[in-house]
Design a protein around this motif. Structure first.
Motif, PDB file in Angstrom:
ATOM      1  N   ILE A 165     -13.378  45.850   4.330  1.00 33.72           N
ATOM      2  CA  ILE A 165     -13.333  44.392   4.278  1.00 33.72           C
ATOM      3  C   ILE A 165     -12.575  43.935   5.511  1.00 33.72           C
ATOM      4  O   ILE A 165     -11.405  44.296   5.700  1.00 33.72           O
ATOM      5  CB  ILE A 165     -12.593  43.890   3.030  1.00 33.72           C
ATOM      6  N   GLU A 166     -13.257  43.167   6.360  1.00 31.59           N
ATOM      7  CA  GLU A 166     -12.620  42.718   7.588  1.00 31.59           C
ATOM      8  C   GLU A 166     -12.136  41.294   7.389  1.00 31.59           C
ATOM      9  O   GLU A 166     -12.921  40.403   7.095  1.00 31.59           O
ATOM     10  CB  GLU A 166     -13.651  42.782   8.711  1.00 31.59           C
ATOM     11  N   LEU A 167     -10.823  41.092   7.522  1.00 32.59           N
ATOM     12  CA  LEU A 167     -10.236  39.809   7.151  1.00 32.59           C
ATOM     13  C   LEU A 167      -9.781  39.016   8.366  1.00 32.59           C
ATOM     14  O   LEU A 167      -9.140  39.556   9.263  1.00 32.59           O
ATOM     15  CB  LEU A 167      -9.020  40.054   6.246  1.00 32.59           C
ATOM     16  N   THR A 168     -10.116  37.741   8.376  1.00 33.27           N
ATOM     17  CA  THR A 168      -9.558  36.859   9.387  1.00 33.27           C
ATOM     18  C   THR A 168      -9.532  35.441   8.824  1.00 33.27           C
ATOM     19  O   THR A 168      -9.866  35.225   7.661  1.00 33.27           O
ATOM     20  CB  THR A 168     -10.340  36.939  10.714  1.00 33.27           C
ATOM     21  N   SER A 169      -9.076  34.496   9.644  1.00 36.21           N
ATOM     22  CA  SER A 169      -8.975  33.122   9.161  1.00 36.21           C
ATOM     23  C   SER A 169      -9.567  32.165  10.177  1.00 36.21           C
ATOM     24  O   SER A 169      -9.578  32.443  11.375  1.00 36.21           O
ATOM     25  CB  SER A 169      -7.506  32.776   8.922  1.00 36.21           C
ATOM     26  N   ALA A 170     -10.061  31.028   9.686  1.00 35.77           N
ATOM     27  CA  ALA A 170     -10.635  30.026  10.573  1.00 35.77           C
ATOM     28  C   ALA A 170      -9.609  28.946  10.906  1.00 35.77           C
ATOM     29  O   ALA A 170      -9.846  28.115  11.768  1.00 35.77           O
ATOM     30  CB  ALA A 170     -11.855  29.386   9.914  1.00 35.77           C
ATOM     31  N   ASP A 171      -8.495  28.923  10.200  1.00 36.08           N
ATOM     32  CA  ASP A 171      -7.533  27.842  10.435  1.00 36.08           C
ATOM     33  C   ASP A 171      -6.087  28.334  10.373  1.00 36.08           C
ATOM     34  O   ASP A 171      -5.517  28.709  11.367  1.00 36.08           O
ATOM     35  CB  ASP A 171      -7.794  26.673   9.469  1.00 36.08           C
ATOM     36  N   VAL A 172      -5.504  28.358   9.185  1.00 40.26           N
ATOM     37  CA  VAL A 172      -4.103  28.767   9.058  1.00 40.26           C
ATOM     38  C   VAL A 172      -4.051  30.178   8.454  1.00 40.26           C
ATOM     39  O   VAL A 172      -5.092  30.762   8.163  1.00 40.26           O
ATOM     40  CB  VAL A 172      -3.319  27.785   8.158  1.00 40.26           C
ATOM     41  N   ILE A 173      -2.866  30.708   8.250  1.00 38.87           N
ATOM     42  CA  ILE A 173      -2.756  32.043   7.660  1.00 38.87           C
ATOM     43  C   ILE A 173      -3.017  31.978   6.158  1.00 38.87           C
ATOM     44  O   ILE A 173      -2.446  31.158   5.450  1.00 38.87           O
ATOM     45  CB  ILE A 173      -1.361  32.648   7.917  1.00 38.87           C
ATOM     46  N   HIS A 174      -3.948  32.798   5.704  1.00 42.02           N
ATOM     47  CA  HIS A 174      -4.195  32.979   4.283  1.00 42.02           C
ATOM     48  C   HIS A 174      -3.860  34.436   3.962  1.00 42.02           C
ATOM     49  O   HIS A 174      -3.616  35.232   4.859  1.00 42.02           O
ATOM     50  CB  HIS A 174      -5.671  32.729   3.933  1.00 42.02           C
ATOM     51  N   SER A 175      -3.890  34.779   2.697  1.00 42.66           N
ATOM     52  CA  SER A 175      -3.671  36.177   2.351  1.00 42.66           C
ATOM     53  C   SER A 175      -4.637  36.580   1.243  1.00 42.66           C
ATOM     54  O   SER A 175      -4.810  35.872   0.258  1.00 42.66           O
ATOM     55  CB  SER A 175      -2.223  36.390   1.912  1.00 42.66           C
ATOM     56  N   PHE A 176      -5.269  37.721   1.454  1.00 41.22           N
ATOM     57  CA  PHE A 176      -6.328  38.207   0.572  1.00 41.22           C
ATOM     58  C   PHE A 176      -5.706  39.147  -0.450  1.00 41.22           C
ATOM     59  O   PHE A 176      -5.170  40.190  -0.092  1.00 41.22           O
ATOM     60  CB  PHE A 176      -7.343  38.943   1.448  1.00 41.22           C
ATOM     61  N   TRP A 177      -5.766  38.780  -1.723  1.00 37.24           N
ATOM     62  CA  TRP A 177      -5.131  39.620  -2.732  1.00 37.24           C
ATOM     63  C   TRP A 177      -5.981  39.724  -3.986  1.00 37.24           C
ATOM     64  O   TRP A 177      -6.214  38.737  -4.662  1.00 37.24           O
ATOM     65  CB  TRP A 177      -3.748  39.071  -3.101  1.00 37.24           C
ATOM     66  N   VAL A 178      -6.451  40.942  -4.254  1.00 35.76           N
ATOM     67  CA  VAL A 178      -7.134  41.237  -5.514  1.00 35.76           C
ATOM     68  C   VAL A 178      -6.273  42.297  -6.208  1.00 35.76           C
ATOM     69  O   VAL A 178      -6.446  43.492  -5.970  1.00 35.76           O
ATOM     70  CB  VAL A 178      -8.556  41.779  -5.275  1.00 35.76           C
ATOM     71  N   PRO A 179      -5.333  41.872  -7.064  1.00 35.21           N
ATOM     72  CA  PRO A 179      -4.344  42.809  -7.610  1.00 35.21           C
ATOM     73  C   PRO A 179      -4.948  44.046  -8.276  1.00 35.21           C
ATOM     74  O   PRO A 179      -4.345  45.114  -8.229  1.00 35.21           O
ATOM     75  CB  PRO A 179      -3.576  41.968  -8.633  1.00 35.21           C
ATOM     76  N   ARG A 180      -6.127  43.934  -8.890  1.00 33.99           N
ATOM     77  CA  ARG A 180      -6.708  45.101  -9.559  1.00 33.99           C
ATOM     78  C   ARG A 180      -7.282  46.102  -8.559  1.00 33.99           C
ATOM     79  O   ARG A 180      -7.611  47.225  -8.920  1.00 33.99           O
ATOM     80  CB  ARG A 180      -7.815  44.685 -10.524  1.00 33.99           C
ATOM     81  N   LEU A 181      -7.462  45.675  -7.301  1.00 35.17           N
ATOM     82  CA  LEU A 181      -8.098  46.575  -6.336  1.00 35.17           C
ATOM     83  C   LEU A 181      -7.153  47.099  -5.260  1.00 35.17           C
ATOM     84  O   LEU A 181      -7.266  48.247  -4.843  1.00 35.17           O
ATOM     85  CB  LEU A 181      -9.288  45.884  -5.670  1.00 35.17           C
ATOM     86  N   PRO A 204     -16.888  49.842 -12.622  1.00 36.24           N
ATOM     87  CA  PRO A 204     -17.536  48.535 -12.559  1.00 36.24           C
ATOM     88  C   PRO A 204     -16.731  47.525 -13.378  1.00 36.24           C
ATOM     89  O   PRO A 204     -16.050  47.896 -14.326  1.00 36.24           O
ATOM     90  CB  PRO A 204     -18.912  48.766 -13.187  1.00 36.24           C
ATOM     91  N   GLY A 205     -16.830  46.277 -13.008  1.00 38.18           N
ATOM     92  CA  GLY A 205     -16.133  45.250 -13.769  1.00 38.18           C
ATOM     93  C   GLY A 205     -15.708  44.087 -12.905  1.00 38.18           C
ATOM     94  O   GLY A 205     -15.954  44.054 -11.704  1.00 38.18           O
ATOM     95  N   LEU A 206     -15.061  43.146 -13.556  1.00 35.61           N
ATOM     96  CA  LEU A 206     -14.708  41.881 -12.930  1.00 35.61           C
ATOM     97  C   LEU A 206     -13.228  41.848 -12.585  1.00 35.61           C
ATOM     98  O   LEU A 206     -12.385  42.208 -13.401  1.00 35.61           O
ATOM     99  CB  LEU A 206     -15.020  40.762 -13.928  1.00 35.61           C
ATOM    100  N   SER A 207     -12.921  41.435 -11.355  1.00 32.35           N
ATOM    101  CA  SER A 207     -11.536  41.223 -10.966  1.00 32.35           C
ATOM    102  C   SER A 207     -11.432  39.837 -10.346  1.00 32.35           C
ATOM    103  O   SER A 207     -12.425  39.284  -9.902  1.00 32.35           O
ATOM    104  CB  SER A 207     -11.079  42.250  -9.924  1.00 32.35           C
ATOM    105  N   ARG A 208     -10.209  39.320 -10.316  1.00 31.67           N
ATOM    106  CA  ARG A 208     -10.031  38.006  -9.730  1.00 31.67           C
ATOM    107  C   ARG A 208      -9.052  38.130  -8.576  1.00 31.67           C
ATOM    108  O   ARG A 208      -8.079  38.879  -8.646  1.00 31.67           O
ATOM    109  CB  ARG A 208      -9.451  37.061 -10.787  1.00 31.67           C
TER     110      ARG A 208
END
Ligand code: CU
Length: 326
Positions: free
Chosen positions: A151-167, A188-192
């Motif tokens: 997963i390649e993460l970047t931002s278009a504006d301000v700093i965000h943070s990517f967090w999927v606690p189950r993963l 398999p399953g759903l995470s938020r």
């Protein structure tokens, strides 16, 4: 007993945090499993120390003279207050470093890569196949189980943070910089997931779902996601006409129509997602109506202008059109 009800209900409330789609204590990926192991180890260890300290305090207050004298002896003070903490913390720190250094198997070269761009206040998601084919989506991520995905993460504006606690642990999304997270879902399953760095306005409503699915189901889904939107059934043509004439296409794309906007989320298959507006709303016809009419109440300050021009009937038509984009 007067306190029994408040006690049990608050304990139940606290334990709610231990399971569910957004709990780090209920891991469904390699990285999160390691973080979970370390968490439980630290909790267990600190419980043991805490109980020992309580016992010592009990002896110091209520114990017999002889026991209290022993407790005050130099040996116990140096051993329990200096040697033990240094040794124990060093071992724990070493184990922590070891766990975190294990890393997950890296994604195969030329495999699937997912680019996720944080935008105020939603997620732009692009699946990039080994062949270079790019498949646009938004506000939801699907992953194949049993294969590491970059997963390649970047931002278009301000700093965000990517967090999927189950993963996995969180990773910042920084404008002008790419951070790579390798996710390895194990079941398999759903995470938020949730934006974990305050990014202004409705930051708290910047969430998303991650759906981990078996490899073959994922492949089928990705093919559908890559396809253009099918032309709407005759009774929904009015909704599409409204969509195109109201200027929605200036910001949104519905592939297969002349709506080609790139400012907002790609809507080609918006009806097939679990939620709307970065998990601010559920996804059904009435949620589309609410979003178009009252978006600024649902998610204050979000970047989509409010639309008060539509009649109830038009809203319904527009919403039904969007809902069948699956
Ligand atoms: Cu944020």
């Amino acid at each position: 007993m007067r306190w029994a009800v408040p006690l049990t209900s608050s304990v139940t409330l606290l334990l709610q945090g231990c399971a569910g789609v957004q709990s780090a204590l209920d891991p469904s990926g390699d990285e999160a499993e390691r973080i979970g192991t370390l968490t439980w180890l630290l909790i267990a260890f600190s419980m043991v120390v805490f109980i020992a300290v309580l016992l010592a305090a009990g002896v110091a207050i209520f114990g017999r003279e002889r026991w209290r004298a022993r407790l005050a002896g130099e040996k116990l003070v140096v051993g329990g207050g200096l040697v033990f903490p240094i040794a124990a913390l060093t071992v724990l720190l070493g184990y922590g470093f070891y766990l975190m250094s294990l890393g997950s198997p890296s994604a195969e070269q030329g495999g699937l890569r997912i680019e996720v761009v944080g935008e105020q206040w939603w997620w732009r998601v692009t699946y990039v196949e080994g062949t270079g084919r790019r498949i646009e989506s938004a506000n939801e991520i699907r992953l194949p189980v049993g294969r590491p995905v970059e997963i390649e993460l970047t931002s278009a504006d301000v700093i965000h943070s990517f967090w999927v606690p189950r993963l996995a642990g969180k990773l910042d999304m920084i404008p002008g910089h790419k951070n790579t997270l390798t996710l390895h879902p194990t079941k398999p399953g759903l995470s938020r997931g949730q934006c974990a760095e305050y990014c202004g306005g409705p930051h708290a409503l910047m969430s998303f779902y991650v759906i981990a699915m078996p490899e073959d189901e994922f492949a089928t889904w990705l093919e559908r996601e890559a396809a253009d939107a099918a032309p709407p059934a005759r009774n929904l043509a009015m909704g599409q006409a409204l969509f195109l004439s109201a200027g929605c296409g200036a910001c949104h794309a519905v592939r297969g129509t002349r709506a080609r906007g790139t400012i907002g989320p790609d809507l080609t298959h918006v009806g097939g997602r679990l939620s709307l507006a970065a998990a601010a709303l559920e996804n059904d016809v009435s949620a589309f109506v609410r979003w178009i009419r009252d978006g600024q109440h649902v998610k204050p300050e979000n970047r989509m202008p409010p639309y008060e021009i539509f009649t109830d009937q038009e809203l319904r038509q527009l919403a039904s059109y969007l809902d069948q984009l699956r």
